[in-house]
Design a protein around this motif. Structure first.
Motif, short mmCIF file in Angstrom:
data_model
loop_
_atom_site.label_atom_id
_atom_site.label_comp_id
_atom_site.label_asym_id
_atom_site.label_seq_id
_atom_site.Cartn_x
_atom_site.Cartn_y
_atom_site.Cartn_z
N LYS A 38 18.59 13.36 55.00
CA LYS A 38 18.91 12.11 55.56
C LYS A 38 20.28 11.53 55.00
O LYS A 38 21.16 11.02 55.71
N ALA A 97 15.06 17.05 57.33
CA ALA A 97 13.81 16.12 56.86
C ALA A 97 14.02 14.84 57.37
O ALA A 97 15.42 14.51 56.84
N TRP A 98 13.20 14.21 57.58
CA TRP A 98 13.54 12.76 58.04
C TRP A 98 12.46 12.05 57.54
O TRP A 98 11.82 11.08 58.46
N GLY A 99 11.84 11.91 56.37
CA GLY A 99 10.86 11.22 55.81
C GLY A 99 9.67 11.05 56.87
O GLY A 99 9.41 12.02 57.15
N GLY A 154 9.28 13.02 60.18
CA GLY A 154 8.85 14.28 60.02
C GLY A 154 10.25 15.06 59.89
O GLY A 154 11.01 14.80 59.09
N ALA A 210 5.74 14.20 60.98
CA ALA A 210 5.10 14.26 59.62
C ALA A 210 3.59 13.96 59.55
O ALA A 210 2.96 13.68 60.42
N PRO A 222 0.96 12.32 57.44
CA PRO A 222 1.01 11.40 56.30
C PRO A 222 -0.54 11.75 55.67
O PRO A 222 -1.39 11.72 56.43
N ILE A 281 -0.42 6.79 50.84
CA ILE A 281 1.02 7.38 50.14
C ILE A 281 0.79 6.94 48.72
O ILE A 281 0.97 5.83 48.53
N ALA A 331 9.18 15.16 47.65
CA ALA A 331 8.68 15.58 48.93
C ALA A 331 9.56 16.30 49.64
O ALA A 331 9.22 17.36 50.12
N GLY A 332 10.89 16.01 49.43
CA GLY A 332 11.83 17.06 50.00
C GLY A 332 11.98 18.25 49.54
O GLY A 332 12.08 19.30 50.35
N CYS A 351 6.11 20.13 57.04
CA CYS A 351 5.71 18.74 56.77
C CYS A 351 4.40 18.72 56.50
O CYS A 351 4.02 17.72 55.79
N ALA A 384 4.29 18.93 52.48
CA ALA A 384 4.95 17.75 52.01
C ALA A 384 4.05 16.50 52.38
O ALA A 384 3.93 15.59 51.20
N CYS A 443 2.72 13.88 49.42
CA CYS A 443 2.84 12.57 49.28
C CYS A 443 1.52 11.94 49.03
O CYS A 443 1.41 10.66 48.60
P1 ADP Z 1 13.35 13.52 50.36
O1 ADP Z 1 12.18 13.45 49.36
O2 ADP Z 1 14.50 14.46 49.73
O3 ADP Z 1 13.68 12.07 50.49
P2 ADP Z 1 12.26 13.10 52.78
O4 ADP Z 1 12.02 11.75 52.76
O5 ADP Z 1 13.16 13.45 54.12
O6 ADP Z 1 12.80 13.87 51.60
O7 ADP Z 1 10.91 14.09 53.08
C1 ADP Z 1 10.75 15.31 53.26
C2 ADP Z 1 9.43 15.63 54.04
O8 ADP Z 1 8.40 14.99 53.32
C3 ADP Z 1 9.44 14.87 55.62
O9 ADP Z 1 9.94 15.72 56.47
C4 ADP Z 1 8.06 14.62 55.91
O10 ADP Z 1 7.34 15.68 56.11
C5 ADP Z 1 7.50 14.40 54.21
N1 ADP Z 1 7.18 13.08 53.98
C6 ADP Z 1 8.02 12.19 53.07
N2 ADP Z 1 7.81 10.76 53.25
C7 ADP Z 1 6.91 10.88 54.06
C8 ADP Z 1 6.02 9.73 54.25
N3 ADP Z 1 5.86 8.43 54.04
N4 ADP Z 1 4.70 10.19 55.15
C9 ADP Z 1 4.51 11.45 55.46
N5 ADP Z 1 5.20 12.29 55.51
C10 ADP Z 1 6.46 12.22 54.61
#
Ligand code: ADP
Length: 327
Positions: free
Chosen positions: A202, A233-235, A238, A258, A260, A264, A270-271, A296, A299, A303
């Protein structure tokens, strides 16, 4: 087909080239004021760095995998390497710089608001293409994953892989290259067209002026080489992906939500967990959409707990085990 039979006896499977470091995490009730003397509620040492975190997941998925990168000498290096080894990651191919310290990330995590303040220290030399050519027997690997850093040297390492692949007519003998572009650095874009699978964070997408994953696919997708895949990946939204076909057209815009956990607990790594799960799934011949979903799901499980240990077993127990039993 089981992953273990997919790689013959002298083929190791997946190599990750990148950074490992020591994470020293201090959990405090609240973030201290400058010059204050406070006691942490909790402290832990953890292996850190994208390569270490992704490898810990690949090893738990049963893939034979190795780390290639630089390390120092001293207790930090010993701690991190022995932690990686305990997951089953091959650490014999690291390049040791005697007298240098392993990079260290010191984090203060505030229980009050979950903020994470980080100070990173590094004086370790980067990996060179000579290290890569000296240490790595390319015929041992089916897949090599690079962290986007140290661009000039990584370009030369990919050149060596391209030369290796050109001598092989059978597609199964060619090494797939994946690449993660995470940091907001302009030079990273020059690596974009060099990989079969490009992971974009992101942060990197925003740095390229893409406000949404859709913008990123539209803006960055055309830069892919033919038959390459872009994964973003976008947190909690998803993850998204697109693939270029042989005639340079972009395919369907794919998305997985995602998954979840109930609570959390810790999103650190997670990434890296997501990337490893996607690589594993594609390595096993699954579709890009299935790989996104698997990434997803795994990950999401990460989390819900501190650290990464045991996440694959948790996934099996949760009943989402289709892909953990490789095709
Ligand atoms: P990074 O850890 O590199 O910042 P992201 O935040 O994009 O990466 O997260 C990577 C993946 O982890 C996401 O695509 C999602 O599947 C999962 N993920 C991250 N944060 C959450 C969350 N708060 N709830 C559910 N899944 C999450």
């Amino acid at each position: 087909m089981d992953i273990r039979s997919a790689v013959s006896a002298n083929v190791s499977g997946i190599l990750c080239v990148g950074l490992v470091c020591l994470d020293i995490v201090n959990v405090c009730d609240q973030y201290p004021r400058e010059d204050e003397d406070v006691r942490a509620a909790e402290q832990r040492w953890e292996k850190g760095g994208n390569a270490a975190n992704s490898l810990a997941v690949l090893a738990q998925l049963g893939v034979s995998c190795d780390f290639h990168g630089t390390v120092g000498s001293g207790p930090e290096t010993e701690f991190v390497l022995s932690d990686m080894k305990s997951y089953g990651v091959g650490i014999e191919l690291c390049v040791c710089h005697e007298g240098k310290k392993l990079p260290t990330t010191t984090a203060v995590v505030s229980r009050e608001n979950g903020s994470r303040t980080i100070v990173h220290y590094r004086d370790l030399p980067e990996l060179t293409v000579d290290d890569f050519k000296t240490k790595i027997s390319l015929h041992h690997y089916k897949w090599i994953h690079f962290e986007g850093r140290n661009v000039i040297e990584v370009q030369k390492m990919i050149d060596a892989i391209d030369d290796h692949n050109k001598l092989r007519s059978d597609a199964n003998e060619k090494i797939k290259v994946s690449l993660e572009l995470e940091k907001s650095r302009p030079e990273l874009l020059s690596l974009f067209h060099r990989a079969d699978v490009v992971f974009v964070s992101k942060d990197f997408a925003r740095y390229q002026n893409c406000q949404t994953a859709h913008d990123a696919v539209q803006q960055l997708g055309p830069k892919l080489r033919c038959k390459a895949k872009l994964v973003i990946a976008w947190g909690e939204m998803g993850a998204y992906a697109v693939e270029k076909n042989t005639t340079s057209e972009l395919g369907k815009f794919l998305h997985s939500p995602a998954y979840p956990p109930l609570v959390i607990v810790d999103t650190l790594a997670a990434g890296d967990t997501f990337n490893a799960a996607v690589i594993y799934s594609l390595f096993n011949g699954n579709s890009l959409h299935d790989a996104l979903t698997f990434g997803c799901q795994l990950a999401g499980i990460k989390c819900g707990q501190q650290g990464q240990r045991g996440i694959v077993n948790k996934m099996k127990q949760s009943g989402r085990e289709n892909q953990t039993n490789a095709k």
